[in-house]
Write an enzyme that holds these catalytic residues in place. Structure first.
Site: not given
Ligand code: 4NP
Length: 183
Positions: A32, A35, A37-39, A150
């Site tokens: 994702c 790294n 939240c989703r992945s 996201d």
């Molecule tokens: P992820 O979510 O891609 O599912 O881990 C996010 C985590 C952090 C950010 C964006 C999305 N960020 O902008 O810091």
């Protein structure tokens, strides 16, 4: 499983790997943006399915992000809490996806279109790019969903939706890979 790995692990070209005598591993990388939240949630959900099916020794599972700003961090607390509510303990430490991940992993699972495009830009060649798949293509109960959204700027329902999609897609992905491995 990619061809190089198969050639190392199969003693005869006609020999079919049997379920009783594992001859190969399949490696899966979930990707994702951050790294956190989703992945890492996908990684743990997939690991839980693999373990429940007694296949821990057959799969290598990891996750990574296209953005390196959270490297070394535990998953976002909101995601850890939501996942814990469903019985998953998320302990992964964030890391950026690397070019050499395309040598190490047989299947690279993208969470959304933007990640999918970033991964294609990073892939060293066309063969490597063929290992990139979309997480939602494996959903069976959420037909028509095209990406895992996201949840970072969302409320609690955003995290629950992500977990619903990932549980559905990881079951589908596991069944699909398992069928391929039996061939
Ligand atoms: P992820 O979510 O891609 O599912 O881990 C996010 C985590 C952090 C950010 C964006 C999305 N960020 O902008 O810091």
């Amino acid at each position: 499983m990619n061809a190089e790995k198969n050639s190392q692990n199969t003693s005869s070209p006609n020999r079919k790997p049997s379920l009783e005598t594992p001859t190969e591993e399949h490696s899966v990388l979930f990707v994702c943006l951050g790294n956190i939240c989703r992945s890492p949630a996908a990684e743990e959900i997939f690991r839980t399915i693999v373990t429940r099916n007694g296949d821990s020794d057959r799969f290598e599972i990891d996750s990574a992000g296209t953005y390196s700003g959270h490297a070394g961090d535990l998953p976002d607390r909101r995601m850890r809490m939501a996942a814990f509510g469903r019985g998953y303990r998320l302990t992964h430490r964030a890391r950026p996806v690397r070019r050499d991940d395309f040598e190490r992993f047989d299947t690279i699972v993208s969470m959304d279109d933007s990640i999918y495009e970033s991964l294609h830009r990073l892939a060293p060649d066309r063969r490597a790019a063929e290992r990139i798949v979309r997480m939602t293509d494996y959903c069976r109960h959420h037909a028509g969903v095209r990406y895992v959204p996201d949840p970072y700027y969302e409320g609690p329902s955003g995290f629950e939706l992500v977990l619903d999609l990932l549980e559905d897609a990881c079951e589908g992905l596991y069944d699909s890979l398992r069928k391929d491995m039996e061939r």
